[in-house]
Design a protein around this motif. Sequence first.
Motif, short mmCIF file in Angstrom:
data_model
loop_
_atom_site.label_atom_id
_atom_site.label_comp_id
_atom_site.label_asym_id
_atom_site.label_seq_id
_atom_site.Cartn_x
_atom_site.Cartn_y
_atom_site.Cartn_z
N ASP A 1 -6.64 11.32 1.98
CA ASP A 1 -5.66 10.92 2.99
C ASP A 1 -5.47 9.41 3.06
OD1 ASP A 1 -4.97 13.49 4.25
OD2 ASP A 1 -7.09 13.55 4.72
N GLY A 2 -6.40 8.65 2.54
CA GLY A 2 -6.30 7.20 2.68
C GLY A 2 -5.82 6.46 1.46
N ALA A 3 -5.83 7.10 0.28
CA ALA A 3 -5.52 6.37 -0.96
C ALA A 3 -4.10 5.85 -0.97
CB ALA A 3 -5.75 7.28 -2.17
N LEU A 4 -3.14 6.67 -0.58
CA LEU A 4 -1.74 6.25 -0.63
C LEU A 4 -1.47 5.12 0.36
CD1 LEU A 4 1.07 6.55 -1.70
CD2 LEU A 4 1.44 8.49 -0.18
N SER A 5 -1.98 5.28 1.58
CA SER A 5 -1.80 4.24 2.59
C SER A 5 -2.47 2.94 2.13
CB SER A 5 -2.40 4.70 3.92
OG SER A 5 -2.39 3.65 4.86
N ARG A 6 -3.67 3.06 1.54
CA ARG A 6 -4.37 1.86 1.08
C ARG A 6 -3.60 1.15 -0.02
NH1 ARG A 6 -10.68 2.07 -0.44
NH2 ARG A 6 -10.70 2.49 1.80
N THR A 7 -3.07 1.91 -0.97
CA THR A 7 -2.30 1.31 -2.05
C THR A 7 -1.10 0.55 -1.50
OG1 THR A 7 -2.96 3.05 -3.58
CG2 THR A 7 -1.01 1.76 -4.17
N ALA A 8 -0.35 1.19 -0.60
CA ALA A 8 0.84 0.56 -0.03
C ALA A 8 0.47 -0.68 0.78
CB ALA A 8 1.60 1.55 0.85
N GLU A 9 -0.60 -0.55 1.55
CA GLU A 9 -1.01 -1.68 2.40
C GLU A 9 -1.51 -2.85 1.55
OE1 GLU A 9 -1.07 -3.28 6.23
OE2 GLU A 9 -0.18 -1.47 5.40
N ASP A 10 -2.22 -2.54 0.47
CA ASP A 10 -2.70 -3.60 -0.41
C ASP A 10 -1.54 -4.36 -1.05
OD1 ASP A 10 -5.30 -2.97 0.15
OD2 ASP A 10 -5.68 -1.87 -1.70
N VAL A 11 -0.53 -3.63 -1.47
CA VAL A 11 0.65 -4.29 -2.06
C VAL A 11 1.33 -5.17 -1.01
CG1 VAL A 11 2.92 -3.94 -3.10
CG2 VAL A 11 1.01 -2.50 -3.78
N PHE A 12 1.52 -4.60 0.19
CA PHE A 12 2.25 -5.34 1.22
C PHE A 12 1.52 -6.61 1.65
CE2 PHE A 12 3.13 -6.25 5.71
CZ PHE A 12 4.50 -6.40 5.68
N THR A 13 0.22 -6.50 1.92
CA THR A 13 -0.52 -7.67 2.38
C THR A 13 -0.69 -8.71 1.28
OG1 THR A 13 -2.61 -6.50 1.89
CG2 THR A 13 -1.78 -6.41 4.16
N GLY A 14 -0.46 -8.32 0.04
CA GLY A 14 -0.52 -9.28 -1.06
C GLY A 14 0.76 -10.09 -1.21
N LEU A 15 1.78 -9.77 -0.43
CA LEU A 15 3.05 -10.50 -0.49
C LEU A 15 3.01 -11.71 0.43
CD1 LEU A 15 5.52 -7.46 -0.23
CD2 LEU A 15 4.84 -8.66 -2.33
N ALA A 16 3.80 -12.72 0.10
CA ALA A 16 3.98 -13.86 1.00
C ALA A 16 4.73 -13.39 2.24
CB ALA A 16 4.74 -14.97 0.29
N GLU A 17 4.68 -14.22 3.31
CA GLU A 17 5.25 -13.80 4.59
C GLU A 17 6.74 -13.48 4.48
OE1 GLU A 17 5.43 -15.36 9.24
OE2 GLU A 17 4.11 -16.32 7.77
N GLU A 18 7.51 -14.34 3.78
CA GLU A 18 8.94 -14.08 3.66
C GLU A 18 9.21 -12.84 2.80
OE1 GLU A 18 7.68 -17.19 0.62
OE2 GLU A 18 7.39 -16.79 2.77
N GLU A 19 8.31 -12.58 1.85
CA GLU A 19 8.45 -11.38 1.02
C GLU A 19 8.15 -10.12 1.83
OE1 GLU A 19 7.31 -13.21 -3.39
OE2 GLU A 19 5.76 -12.30 -2.13
N GLN A 20 7.23 -10.22 2.78
CA GLN A 20 6.93 -9.07 3.64
C GLN A 20 8.14 -8.69 4.48
OE1 GLN A 20 3.41 -10.09 5.87
NE2 GLN A 20 2.03 -9.74 4.15
N GLN A 21 8.90 -9.68 4.95
CA GLN A 21 10.10 -9.37 5.72
C GLN A 21 11.15 -8.72 4.83
OE1 GLN A 21 10.52 -9.52 9.06
NE2 GLN A 21 12.41 -8.42 8.56
N LEU A 22 11.24 -9.20 3.59
CA LEU A 22 12.16 -8.57 2.64
C LEU A 22 11.75 -7.12 2.37
CD1 LEU A 22 12.74 -11.39 -0.01
CD2 LEU A 22 14.46 -10.37 1.47
N ALA A 23 10.43 -6.87 2.30
CA ALA A 23 9.93 -5.51 2.07
C ALA A 23 10.34 -4.59 3.23
CB ALA A 23 8.42 -5.52 1.91
N ARG A 24 10.24 -5.09 4.45
CA ARG A 24 10.63 -4.27 5.60
C ARG A 24 12.12 -3.92 5.54
NH1 ARG A 24 8.98 -5.19 11.93
NH2 ARG A 24 10.24 -3.48 12.78
#
Length: 946
Positions: free
Chosen positions: A359-382
């Motif tokens: 149950d946690g692998a998919l969420s962890r993968t997505a969260e790891d990718v997202f938190t590895g982005l710069a702040e402006e890139e995180q807004q673009l991801a949203r």
Amino acid sequence: MPRAERELVRDGTPLVEFAAELRLLRAKAGTPSYRDMAGTAFYSASTLSDAASGRKLPSLAVTLAFVRACDGDEDKWEQRWHALAAELNESSAMTSAEEFRDAPYVGLRAFGPDDAHRFFGRERLVAEIVGRTQRLVLLFGASGSGKSSVLRAGVVPAFAATRKTTLLFTPGTHPIERCSVLFANELGVTTAAVLDEWHDDRALHRLVSQVSGDREMVIVVDQFEEVFTLCDDEDERARFIAALATAANTPGSRCRVLLGMRSDFFAHCSAHPELLDALPEGQVVAGPMSAEELRRAIVAPAKQANCTVESALVADLITQAHGRPGVLPLLSHVLLEVWVRRSGHRLTVAGFQQAGGLDGALSRTAEDVFTGLAEEEQQLARTLFGRLVAPGEGPEDTKRRLDVTELGDAPGLAAVLEAFTAARLLTKDLDGVEIAHEALIRAWPRLRDWLHDDRESLRLHRRLTDATDSWESVGKDSGALLRGAHLALTLDWAGRHDAALSPREHDFLEASRSAEIAGGRRLRRLVALLSVVTLVAITATVVAWVARHTATEQRNAIRAQVVAEEAAELHRSNPQLAVQLALAAHRLAPSQRTRDGVVSTLPLAVIRQADVISAADVSPDGRTLATSSEDSTVRLWDITDPQQPVEITKLNGPTEMVYTVRFSPDGRTLATAGFDREIRLWNITDLRNPALVSTLSGHTENVHSAEFSPDGRTLVSAGWDRTVRLWDITNPREPTVAAVIDEFRYKLLYAQFSPDGRTLAVVGDESVIRLFDVTDRRRPAQVASVPGHAGGVAQTDFSPDGRVLATVGRDRVIRLWDVSDPRSPAALSTLEGHEEGVYMVEFSPDGKTLATAAGDRTARLWDVTDPRRVTELVSFTGEVDTVQAVVFSPDGRTLITGGWEGTVQLMDTDLERTIAHACDHVRTVLTEAEWDRYFPGLGYAPPCPG
């Protein structure tokens, strides 16, 4: 005292080392508590604790807040964070390019025709679809049930192997255009030329004849729900559906049509007679995979890659995945992540845990990718994910393909796309991008929060995007521009979300604004025209209603069935609404299934625990309920009033999962057994203070069952060590082994005494039922061996008079046997209805009713007054997942069920009384808005008036 911080296992990976350095910084600061740090950092204690957990990279802001709270050098740590983020992104890209290339698992994406060689576990379903004689077949399944993979990697290759021409596509926003592109390629002409052929419903039939000649053609439309979610043109939708049905059903046609769609769109089919006519004969359901199918899906691909999967990992995955709807994408993703973390040629439990579990692998993968982005890139991801999801109105949110023209060219967007694509969370080609699977929408909490917070905004944005598409598709004709209130609302929204708009959407809004200013007179003419169109539409609707009058009852029946199923799902969150919906559905179109829906929403009581309910039993006086669960505990409940169960106490003796609980015939002793290989006897004379009397040791593997003899002087246990043990418990404080039966070749699941105590039934992972004469407890002798099931037998139960034996197993059937003479058992009847393996069976105290529990989320009652002519009484669903425990109260008036969701339900077995008093449970009457949502087009008629 605060809980001690979880030990960090230093494995040398960059993320763990980063967490270790954060912990060292905190230690140098005097190890302040996370609560104290929160006061300085302005982040919660749990957020700061997670930052040093080593599970994921914290955001830059959280990292600097952590450092600031420990008086660290923020500039130094900011450089350290950026270096690690770059390293993790580079590692992710390398994994995608190298590790994923030859992986035996596909992760989130669906298996395709090229993956047929590594697609395992769905052979039975593929054969059922291919073998259907109907020419129009609809494959239904929950999101995540593997429909696309079945069609693409199973059905299409199967038809191709028989030299049939196959066309596979998804509908998209313009299904006729999508279909025409494929036929144009086959015919070697332009798409425009094919589109010109769509004059009537026979267009597709003519195109099939041109392409296939004398060969049979199979048209496979995957994700058919897009016809309802993405195609906004009702006329095109109706024409496309009618053309598919005509191509399949025209006499002499050589075309077969297969449609794969999510089961929550079942009701949409009722609006189209062409699809309605195909039901139910042409309906196939992709249900949860059986345990054996899951095992093949896990083990076989690895074997092809010359790898092995640890048996403990296989067992763990099957236990967690079996019977769970929508679990296949999570399973496929975690297997891919475990493959990346494999040890040599072995896929291990350690790799599974590192990946985050099922149950946690998919969420962890997505969260790891997202938190590895710069702040402006995180807004673009949203913003990007907001465009990639179509917010649901009734059914859940669905993924949406994003055309390359809609992407825009914002700086940093390419990096965001690359990061999520490298992790296989998005799929990208030359034409556009989409979410790899809708499971990501459900599994990633951050994305769910975005969708919840921005839902109305996203819907407005989708309408703007669709309107822009339409405007451009007609050459930017002014007639396609926004007008009036819709324009005003959109302009107001755009003023607050300018950064989310693409250049083409900006152009469309500006053109609409300009046209609105200059178009007063045109607007009045348009209103007049719309009035005429409305009048024509009303006339057409009346004519259509008359033409379709004969289908009304069928549509109502389907709608009632769908609402009844939805009501069962709603019970946990809104029980009063669930009761009324189920009752209204039953009154709209009474049937066995709608009746089941009503009683499923009316439990006497619901007990919710944190872990899987593995077993349950009721004391002989009917006042006490015992439940066991995977948290290694046994709980006792006072059910004197079955509508208000009260927990009495909790037994914590076992060290692992407890798999069985049983009261002795006199109610003074409770036996528990499970995965710690021991049986415990408890004195429960004082229910609030149970006392451990003795521990029975001897089994070398898990003990799966423990049952008392009718006189209470003997206990029989069966275990995975392939032995049955008879224990003399005349003195419970000094039990002794009376006999051991060790002649079995398979794991044993259950052993039970007949009511007279003379016969013992033993079953397990083989397909036979063995009967033993145990008149002499020290010399049991086998008297019969009956092959009865296709696969393992899970449990048995003798009728109260001892003349009938019920058996259940993995083959989904229940069998009744005449055991009046245990030496010559005779088959009486076979009961069918469950869609997954059956785990539990029990006769009612009067012997007239049989209860069964299965992996299809149901518990069923059967009338066995005449064991040769059995009828099903009711199928309970409710709040449980796989139902693993079922037991009657001694008076037979209450049925207790327990399941994998940690839920115990107490149900009244008097079904007519339950339905008659349904409205007694209602305090808030069904509103008109709620009625219209579930019964559109039907007059407001709440079943429980205020």
